[in-house]
Design an enzyme around this catalytic site. Structure first.
Site, mmCIF file in Angstrom:
data_model
loop_
_atom_site.group_PDB
_atom_site.id
_atom_site.type_symbol
_atom_site.label_atom_id
_atom_site.label_comp_id
_atom_site.label_asym_id
_atom_site.label_seq_id
_atom_site.Cartn_x
_atom_site.Cartn_y
_atom_site.Cartn_z
ATOM 1 N N ARG A 30 5.355 12.029 -3.110
ATOM 2 C CA ARG A 30 5.207 12.563 -1.750
ATOM 3 C C ARG A 30 6.450 12.155 -0.940
ATOM 4 N NH1 ARG A 30 0.757 13.446 -3.758
ATOM 5 N NH2 ARG A 30 -1.333 13.097 -2.985
ATOM 6 N N TYR A 63 11.552 8.792 0.924
ATOM 7 C CA TYR A 63 11.493 7.721 -0.083
ATOM 8 C C TYR A 63 12.172 8.069 -1.407
ATOM 9 C CZ TYR A 63 8.110 5.881 3.245
ATOM 10 O OH TYR A 63 7.513 5.415 4.375
ATOM 11 N N ALA A 112 3.224 -0.705 4.942
ATOM 12 C CA ALA A 112 2.701 -0.703 6.316
ATOM 13 C C ALA A 112 2.141 -2.067 6.732
ATOM 14 C CB ALA A 112 1.636 0.380 6.472
ATOM 15 N N ASN A 132 8.044 -5.736 -0.640
ATOM 16 C CA ASN A 132 7.993 -4.598 0.274
ATOM 17 C C ASN A 132 6.532 -4.491 0.694
ATOM 18 O OD1 ASN A 132 7.870 -2.219 1.647
ATOM 19 N ND2 ASN A 132 9.104 -1.055 0.192
ATOM 20 N N HIS A 171 12.725 -2.881 2.511
ATOM 21 C CA HIS A 171 12.162 -1.564 2.848
ATOM 22 C C HIS A 171 13.086 -0.502 2.284
ATOM 23 C CE1 HIS A 171 9.054 -3.187 5.407
ATOM 24 N NE2 HIS A 171 9.957 -4.059 5.843
ATOM 25 N N ARG A 224 13.240 5.005 12.424
ATOM 26 C CA ARG A 224 12.055 5.860 12.304
ATOM 27 C C ARG A 224 11.157 5.680 13.531
ATOM 28 N NH1 ARG A 224 9.472 5.173 6.556
ATOM 29 N NH2 ARG A 224 8.410 7.061 7.287
ATOM 30 N N PRO A 277 0.790 -1.234 0.000
ATOM 31 C CA PRO A 277 0.000 0.000 0.000
ATOM 32 C C PRO A 277 0.818 1.278 0.000
ATOM 33 C CG PRO A 277 -0.932 -1.559 1.540
ATOM 34 C CD PRO A 277 0.340 -2.179 1.029
ATOM 35 N N ASN A 278 0.397 2.195 -0.836
ATOM 36 C CA ASN A 278 0.918 3.563 -0.949
ATOM 37 C C ASN A 278 2.244 3.672 -1.696
ATOM 38 O OD1 ASN A 278 -1.237 4.951 0.468
ATOM 39 N ND2 ASN A 278 -0.497 3.889 2.285
ATOM 40 N N GLU A 322 12.408 -9.618 2.256
ATOM 41 C CA GLU A 322 11.610 -8.422 2.543
ATOM 42 C C GLU A 322 12.499 -7.191 2.385
ATOM 43 O OE1 GLU A 322 8.706 -8.504 5.731
ATOM 44 O OE2 GLU A 322 9.415 -6.555 6.443
HETATM 45 O O1 CA2 Z 1 10.526 2.022 3.815
HETATM 46 C C1 CA2 Z 1 9.678 1.318 3.256
HETATM 47 O O2 CA2 Z 1 9.852 0.804 2.159
HETATM 48 C C2 CA2 Z 1 8.315 1.120 3.923
HETATM 49 O O3 CA2 Z 1 7.916 -0.230 3.686
HETATM 50 C C3 CA2 Z 1 7.369 2.074 3.253
HETATM 51 C C4 CA2 Z 1 5.984 2.081 3.884
HETATM 52 C C5 CA2 Z 1 6.055 2.247 5.389
HETATM 53 O O4 CA2 Z 1 4.763 2.106 5.952
HETATM 54 C C6 CA2 Z 1 6.988 1.246 6.022
HETATM 55 O O5 CA2 Z 1 7.054 1.496 7.413
HETATM 56 C C7 CA2 Z 1 8.368 1.340 5.421
HETATM 57 C C8 CA2 Z 1 5.174 3.253 3.351
HETATM 58 C C9 CA2 Z 1 4.922 3.199 1.910
HETATM 59 C C10 CA2 Z 1 4.371 4.510 1.520
HETATM 60 O O6 CA2 Z 1 5.143 4.958 0.459
HETATM 61 C C11 CA2 Z 1 5.118 6.273 0.165
HETATM 62 C C12 CA2 Z 1 5.953 6.633 -0.837
HETATM 63 C C13 CA2 Z 1 6.024 7.933 -1.191
HETATM 64 C C14 CA2 Z 1 5.223 8.854 -0.574
HETATM 65 C C15 CA2 Z 1 4.371 8.483 0.432
HETATM 66 C C16 CA2 Z 1 4.306 7.163 0.801
#
Ligand code: CA2
Length: 142
Positions: A18, A23, A77, A74, A100, A107, A10-11, A98
């Site tokens: 963003r 990221y 969340a 990946n 990230h 964090r 997700p996301n 896995e």
């Molecule tokens: O660091 C990672 O790859 C995460 O898996 C990314 C997840 C976060 O919930 C994990 O704790 C760590 C979030 C993905 C959201 O990705 C975005 C990318 C760009 C802008 C906003 C969100």
């Protein structure tokens, strides 16, 4: 040809759009290009998939992962709470790496715990897109 499944949760479709300070500025499409180029150099095929839905990710893995060398995932969340995704990865009984993009241990506290990582051979966190390339390198040797 040997195949690896690369799945993003997700996301991650928001990559590059963003929170660039966390990221980076490259998009999900850039990630797919990076992954495909790496796979080509390793002589393997790749199925690349992203979804914002836990159920869709599970369905995808159940259909596409069997018979492959393994899974790069990946879970975003979902890593922190999805026992359904954990069960899915366990049941597939394939090598899982896995990944990230950010260093989840540097964090918020809640990000340090990954329930899905228990189903993984290994976890790469904090190395950006390079983590996916390293995961492919590992799986290509399996
Ligand atoms: O660091 C990672 O790859 C995460 O898996 C990314 C997840 C976060 O919930 C994990 O704790 C760590 C979030 C993905 C959201 O990705 C975005 C990318 C760009 C802008 C906003 C969100």
């Amino acid at each position: 040809m040997s195949r690896v499944v690369v799945v993003n949760g997700p996301n991650l479709n928001l990559l590059g759009k963003r929170e660039p300070e966390i990221y980076g500025t490259r998009t999900l499409q850039d990630l797919e290009s990076t992954v495909r180029a790496k796979a080509r150099s390793l002589g393997i095929d790749v199925d690349f998939f992203q979804s914002n839905s836990e159920g869709e990710l599970i369905e995808y893995l159940q259909v596409h992962a069997p018979g492959t060398l393994g899974i790069v995932i990946n879970p975003a969340a979902l890593s922190h709470y999805s026992l359904a995704l954990y069960d899915c990865l366990q049941a597939l009984a394939l090598p899982v790496v896995e990944v990230h993009i950010s260093n989840i241990h540097a964090r918020e506290e809640f990000r340090s715990r990954s329930v899905t990582a228990r189903a993984a051979r290994g976890v790469i966190a904090g190395l950006g897109f390079a983590g996916y390339e390293m995961a492919l390198e590992y799986l290509a040797k399996q």
